[in-house]
Enzyme design. Sequence first.
Site, PDB file in Angstrom:
ATOM      1  N   LYS A 159      63.224  58.838  46.140  1.00 31.14           N
ATOM      2  CA  LYS A 159      62.740  59.402  47.410  1.00 31.14           C
ATOM      3  C   LYS A 159      61.220  59.292  47.494  1.00 31.14           C
ATOM      4  CE  LYS A 159      66.763  62.411  47.832  1.00 31.14           C
ATOM      5  NZ  LYS A 159      67.417  63.688  47.631  1.00 31.14           N
TER       6      LYS A 159
ATOM      7  N   GLN B 102      66.571  70.089  46.049  1.00 35.77           N
ATOM      8  CA  GLN B 102      67.488  69.125  45.452  1.00 35.77           C
ATOM      9  C   GLN B 102      68.655  69.845  44.777  1.00 35.77           C
ATOM     10  OE1 GLN B 102      66.996  65.796  45.821  1.00 35.77           O
ATOM     11  NE2 GLN B 102      68.772  65.189  44.630  1.00 35.77           N
TER      12      GLN B 102
ATOM     13  N   ASP C  28      67.236  67.673  55.122  1.00 37.12           N
ATOM     14  CA  ASP C  28      68.546  67.339  54.550  1.00 37.12           C
ATOM     15  C   ASP C  28      69.637  67.455  55.618  1.00 37.12           C
ATOM     16  OD1 ASP C  28      68.956  66.535  51.903  1.00 37.12           O
ATOM     17  OD2 ASP C  28      68.614  68.543  51.102  1.00 37.12           O
TER      18      ASP C  28
HETATM   19  N1  GUN Z   1      71.775  65.943  45.530  1.00 38.07           N
HETATM   20  C1  GUN Z   1      72.399  64.759  45.702  1.00 38.07           C
HETATM   21  N2  GUN Z   1      72.196  64.282  46.957  1.00 38.07           N
HETATM   22  C2  GUN Z   1      71.433  65.217  47.585  1.00 38.07           C
HETATM   23  C3  GUN Z   1      70.886  65.288  48.901  1.00 38.07           C
HETATM   24  O1  GUN Z   1      71.084  64.419  49.757  1.00 38.07           O
HETATM   25  N3  GUN Z   1      70.147  66.403  49.159  1.00 38.07           N
HETATM   26  C4  GUN Z   1      69.935  67.387  48.239  1.00 38.07           C
HETATM   27  N4  GUN Z   1      69.193  68.437  48.595  1.00 38.07           N
HETATM   28  N5  GUN Z   1      70.435  67.343  47.013  1.00 38.07           N
HETATM   29  C5  GUN Z   1      71.179  66.255  46.692  1.00 38.07           C
END
Ligand code: GUN
Length: 289
Positions: free
Chosen positions: A48, A92, A117
Amino acid sequence: MTPLLLDGRKASQALLESLKKDVASLNPSLTVVQVGDDPASTSYIAQKMKSCDTVGMRHEHRHLPADTTLEDLFAVIEELNTNPDVTGFIVQLPLPVHLSQYVPQVIRAINPMKDVDGFCAYNLGKMFLSKEFEHLPPATPSGVMQLLAFYDIEIEGKDVVVVGHSNTVGKPLSTMFLNRNATVTTCHIHTKDLARHTREADILAVAVGKPGLISADMVKEGAVVVDIGITKTESGLKGDVDFDSVSQKASAITPVPGGVGPMTVASLIRNCVRAKQRQLESEKSENSF
Ligand code: GUN
């Protein structure tokens, strides 16, 4: 039949490229909150941050210790909610075991206008209305839609089967297909005869996390197959679809890795741009969100 490979790396590069202009003019930012040291999370967050660099977007990785209390996490969320320099942020997942039962409360604490998200009830609920209200859609389903659009795959009128009914992937993905006028069946762990449904699919999207769940006999000749699952196994990263056999039957298929994964990251960045646009609009008119 050699299927069309739905290359998420290529499509995500195009999407990121198309976002650069808006990033430069709007100057949005993304903060990723990580609690603890889950290795998969560390790797996703690195991807990211790298994509933020690619588009020139401000970003911060807020790494909290594994023993962070719920109270401390709420304090960080409140600080990010009120910090005008932060356009969007995510917590996350997964959270460490002592916090995992509080995920719904954690998501609820995030200001919906900064929820890039797209996990909170407000943003998920708006998607229910129509495609036009998919303002901050969850990144993975949104990435699937953009991948299909990149390869001009038609959705309207198609029989779509989504396998998996999570709040973050399966349910919003089914909603997005429905918003595009597909006939949608959502299958899940309690579905009596999974193959009976998957064999009918013109578009089959699978988000379960069980390597090789979908074999060739479960797929219709000429289907478009989107593999959203990704699991670390002894022989590397594996999707939910048995790629080698299913690609003999599919007309188009995503690889794992290199399919939906890169699209998810690009969609998160797109959500940061959209969040900033809507924040600016709501500054102008209090009722626009
Ligand atoms: N863990 C795995 N994929 C994601 C996501 O898209 N967002 C978040 N916050 N945690 C994750």
